[in-house]
Design a protein around this motif. Structure first.
Motif, short mmCIF file in Angstrom:
data_model
loop_
_atom_site.label_atom_id
_atom_site.label_comp_id
_atom_site.label_asym_id
_atom_site.label_seq_id
_atom_site.Cartn_x
_atom_site.Cartn_y
_atom_site.Cartn_z
N VAL A 48 0.82 -1.20 0.00
CA VAL A 48 0.00 0.00 0.00
C VAL A 48 0.86 1.26 0.00
CG1 VAL A 48 -1.88 -1.16 1.19
CG2 VAL A 48 -0.17 0.08 2.52
N SER A 49 0.19 2.36 -0.23
CA SER A 49 0.79 3.69 -0.16
C SER A 49 -0.15 4.56 0.67
CB SER A 49 0.93 4.26 -1.58
OG SER A 49 1.13 5.63 -1.55
N GLU A 50 0.41 5.45 1.42
CA GLU A 50 -0.43 6.34 2.24
C GLU A 50 -1.23 7.32 1.41
OE1 GLU A 50 1.51 8.19 5.54
OE2 GLU A 50 2.59 6.36 6.06
N THR A 51 -0.84 7.54 0.14
CA THR A 51 -1.51 8.56 -0.66
C THR A 51 -2.23 8.02 -1.89
OG1 THR A 51 0.59 8.98 -1.79
CG2 THR A 51 0.07 10.38 0.10
N SER A 52 -2.26 6.71 -2.06
CA SER A 52 -2.94 6.12 -3.22
C SER A 52 -4.04 5.17 -2.75
CB SER A 52 -1.94 5.34 -4.09
OG SER A 52 -2.62 4.63 -5.09
N ILE A 73 14.82 -4.40 -11.70
CA ILE A 73 13.66 -3.86 -10.99
C ILE A 73 12.77 -3.26 -12.06
CG2 ILE A 73 12.83 -2.07 -9.44
CD1 ILE A 73 15.26 -2.58 -7.71
N HIS A 74 11.54 -3.74 -12.11
CA HIS A 74 10.55 -3.25 -13.06
C HIS A 74 9.61 -2.31 -12.31
CE1 HIS A 74 11.74 -6.06 -16.22
NE2 HIS A 74 11.98 -6.90 -15.23
N VAL A 75 9.37 -1.15 -12.88
CA VAL A 75 8.52 -0.14 -12.25
C VAL A 75 7.11 -0.28 -12.82
CG1 VAL A 75 8.18 2.32 -11.83
CG2 VAL A 75 10.51 1.40 -12.04
N LEU A 76 6.14 -0.47 -11.93
CA LEU A 76 4.74 -0.65 -12.31
C LEU A 76 3.95 0.57 -11.87
CD1 LEU A 76 2.48 -2.84 -13.25
CD2 LEU A 76 2.06 -2.95 -10.80
N ASP A 77 3.20 1.15 -12.79
CA ASP A 77 2.30 2.25 -12.46
C ASP A 77 0.95 1.65 -12.08
OD1 ASP A 77 0.50 4.35 -12.38
OD2 ASP A 77 1.26 5.31 -14.19
N GLY A 103 6.25 8.31 -5.75
CA GLY A 103 5.22 8.50 -6.75
C GLY A 103 4.11 7.45 -6.71
N ASP A 104 4.01 6.74 -5.58
CA ASP A 104 3.01 5.68 -5.41
C ASP A 104 3.22 4.52 -6.39
OD1 ASP A 104 1.75 6.98 -3.29
OD2 ASP A 104 0.46 8.11 -4.65
N LEU A 105 4.38 4.43 -7.00
CA LEU A 105 4.67 3.36 -7.95
C LEU A 105 4.99 2.08 -7.20
CD1 LEU A 105 6.87 5.44 -10.40
CD2 LEU A 105 4.46 4.81 -10.68
N ALA A 106 4.93 0.96 -7.93
CA ALA A 106 5.32 -0.34 -7.38
C ALA A 106 6.61 -0.77 -8.06
CB ALA A 106 4.23 -1.37 -7.62
N TYR A 107 7.47 -1.42 -7.30
CA TYR A 107 8.77 -1.85 -7.79
C TYR A 107 8.87 -3.36 -7.61
CZ TYR A 107 9.61 3.11 -7.73
OH TYR A 107 9.51 4.46 -7.97
#
Length: 99
Positions: A7-11, A75-79, A63-67
């Motif tokens: 989780v993210s605190e802002t998403s 490391i693949h960055v997932l939006d 940026g609330d992204l997932a890694y």
């Protein structure tokens, strides 16, 4: 099944690991879940064949992204908003998943 939630605190979107074959050997996964808590939706996102990971290999970051640390050593960055992989960074040698 989804076993871990990242989780993210802002998403409002939760990223989860995902295993769709209960009889699969080993721990490697090749899909993630995107749970939008505001819209009350759950989507399964299949990853490219070369992106495989274990339940320990996802993190949330700037940026609330997932890694996702993949067996290809990147490391693949997932939006989470789009479900798309946006960038990849080579960080370690390729590795095999545990049996």
């Amino acid at each position: 099944r989804m076993g871990n939630a990242f989780v993210s605190e802002t998403s409002p979107i939760v990223v989860g690991d995902y295993k769709n074959d209960p009889d699969a050997e080993g721990y490697l996964l090749n899909a993630v879940t995107l749970i939008d808590t505001a819209a009350e939706t759950l989507d399964v996102v299949e990853l490219p064949a070369e992106v495989q990971y274990t339940f320990r290999d996802i993190a949330r970051g700037p940026g609330d992204l997932a890694y996702i640390l993949s067996t290809d050593g990147q490391i693949h960055v997932l939006d989470p908003e789009t479900g798309e992989l946006t960038e990849s960074y080579p960080v370690i040698e390729a590795w095999e998943g545990p049996a």
